[in-house]
Scaffold this active site. Sequence first.
Site, PDB file in Angstrom:
ATOM      1  N   PRO A 208       0.670  -1.292  -0.104  1.00 26.42           N
ATOM      2  CA  PRO A 208       0.506   0.077   0.202  1.00 26.42           C
ATOM      3  C   PRO A 208       1.013   1.344   0.108  1.00 26.42           C
ATOM      4  O   PRO A 208       2.055   1.127   0.880  1.00 26.42           O
ATOM      5  CB  PRO A 208      -1.068  -0.732   1.544  1.00 26.42           C
ATOM      6  CG  PRO A 208      -1.401  -1.829   1.532  1.00 26.42           C
ATOM      7  CD  PRO A 208       0.372  -1.944   1.103  1.00 26.42           C
ATOM      8  N   CYS A 209       0.473   2.289  -0.712  1.00 26.67           N
ATOM      9  CA  CYS A 209       0.980   3.492  -0.844  1.00 26.67           C
ATOM     10  C   CYS A 209       0.841   4.916  -0.104  1.00 26.67           C
ATOM     11  O   CYS A 209       1.000   5.342   0.127  1.00 26.67           O
ATOM     12  CB  CYS A 209       1.398   4.142  -2.516  1.00 26.67           C
ATOM     13  SG  CYS A 209      -0.460   4.288  -3.023  1.00 26.67           S
ATOM     14  N   PRO A 210      -0.592   4.603   0.612  1.00 26.60           N
ATOM     15  CA  PRO A 210      -1.359   6.014   1.642  1.00 26.60           C
ATOM     16  C   PRO A 210       0.037   5.923   2.949  1.00 26.60           C
ATOM     17  O   PRO A 210      -0.225   7.716   2.542  1.00 26.60           O
ATOM     18  CB  PRO A 210      -2.472   5.302   1.903  1.00 26.60           C
ATOM     19  CG  PRO A 210      -2.521   4.792   1.030  1.00 26.60           C
ATOM     20  CD  PRO A 210      -1.605   3.596   0.555  1.00 26.60           C
TER      21      PRO A 210
ATOM     22  N   PHE B  30       3.094   6.821   2.979  1.00 31.43           N
ATOM     23  CA  PHE B  30       4.374   7.364   1.410  1.00 31.43           C
ATOM     24  C   PHE B  30       3.787   8.399   0.691  1.00 31.43           C
ATOM     25  O   PHE B  30       4.931   8.998   0.280  1.00 31.43           O
ATOM     26  CB  PHE B  30       5.627   6.004   1.084  1.00 31.43           C
ATOM     27  CG  PHE B  30       5.569   5.177   2.401  1.00 31.43           C
ATOM     28  CD1 PHE B  30       6.107   5.647   3.337  1.00 31.43           C
ATOM     29  CD2 PHE B  30       5.191   3.822   1.256  1.00 31.43           C
ATOM     30  CE1 PHE B  30       6.851   4.200   4.330  1.00 31.43           C
ATOM     31  CE2 PHE B  30       5.547   2.377   1.974  1.00 31.43           C
ATOM     32  CZ  PHE B  30       6.066   2.889   3.737  1.00 31.43           C
TER      33      PHE B  30
END
Length: 418
Positions: free
Chosen positions: A76-78, A80
């Site tokens: 998951p990217c949220p 960063f």
Amino acid sequence: MADLSAVEICAGAGGQSLGLELAGFDHAIAVELDENAVNTLRENRDWDVRQGDVADKSIWKPNEYHGIDLFAGGVPCPPFSIAGKQIGATDERDLFAWAVETAGEMKPRALLLENVRGLSMPRFSAYRQYVKDRLRDFGYWSDWQVLHANDYGVPQLRPRFVLVAMRHEDAQWFEWPQETPTGDTVGTALHEMMAADGWLGADAWVEKANAIAPTIVGGSKKHGGADLGPTRAKAAWRKLGVDALGVADAPPNASHPVTFLPKLTTDMVARLQGWGREPEYEWDFTGRKTTKYRQIGNAFPPPVARAIGTSIANALNRKGKPKELADVENEVMHDRLYLALKNAPIALTEKELVKLSGEKMDSLAFERRMAMLARDFMIDEEDQLGGRAYRLVGFKGFTGQEDHERHARFAEMRARIS
């Protein structure tokens, strides 16, 4: 036929999956949380696809895949994302450090993790250093690169921060993929689709849509319907002749005026992500329009995954020319202040830490850096005769601990995580 095997976590709707398959990797297992994405994976491939939290060992057991050729994932990217709060290690969705620890357990020949460009920013320099140090502890060489989708045949900017790690004997053969910039624009990529229902403005529209697309934003369950991104992105789309305030059910037709500002369909968005440009990139998405859009928009473009997957496969198959071992082992330091804290046997003062790090900074800069470090790491502070002293106690992130607070937050937020 594939001659290499892969385990993929956070597989999404299959962007990385398809790219790795085309690079020569057969999936031993794919794990994904979102039901719609799982349905899409199962619709397209007869793989062992598991649905659930990848950190839940009742879903799958990493030790059953010991020695796999490739362990890959788009975690998951949220935690960063520049568009978010950049909580990092304390975000319940952060699985980057957990994936690294899991690689230490599985001992794959290679590790591939991709995320947003935000992870490459100074905010996360210590986090990157922590990851690199852990991989070294496990016996891996590692490197990071920012790859842009348009440099690998995809008509979209989409920068992604990619980590590759390998055993040293394989790393000697690894080369980052050569750039093959796309010749397409949004207009040339979508011309046929825009004209499919007889819209007379399609030719003129192509002339206006004469650049690559901004980064497509898939969004999450926290938000409403599908659209193509925040305000700045919407403005960029409008300059390309696209209404970004939603996604259309169908392309414009003969009843629409030549000057009509069209929205993209999900098929068009998929094309801008690299799907469907050639028969081997065909892929079917399940679910309603909004869920399809999110699956597509959150994906790693298949051609980019194929390019990096091919580089990994070539290294594992000993293709090309090996580098000198000394070149492979050349170490990049991401955060010298973090290393000074980590390597200090006792609590050290500001003056001692700055000297040990070799960096030049005044007290204000030091305080800012320490505050940034404290977001991802536990740091004890104590007053000494020489001033306040600091000692690194541990990492705040989830690495597989059964009693980590991540589990409670994850359970609470489960319905909203995508």
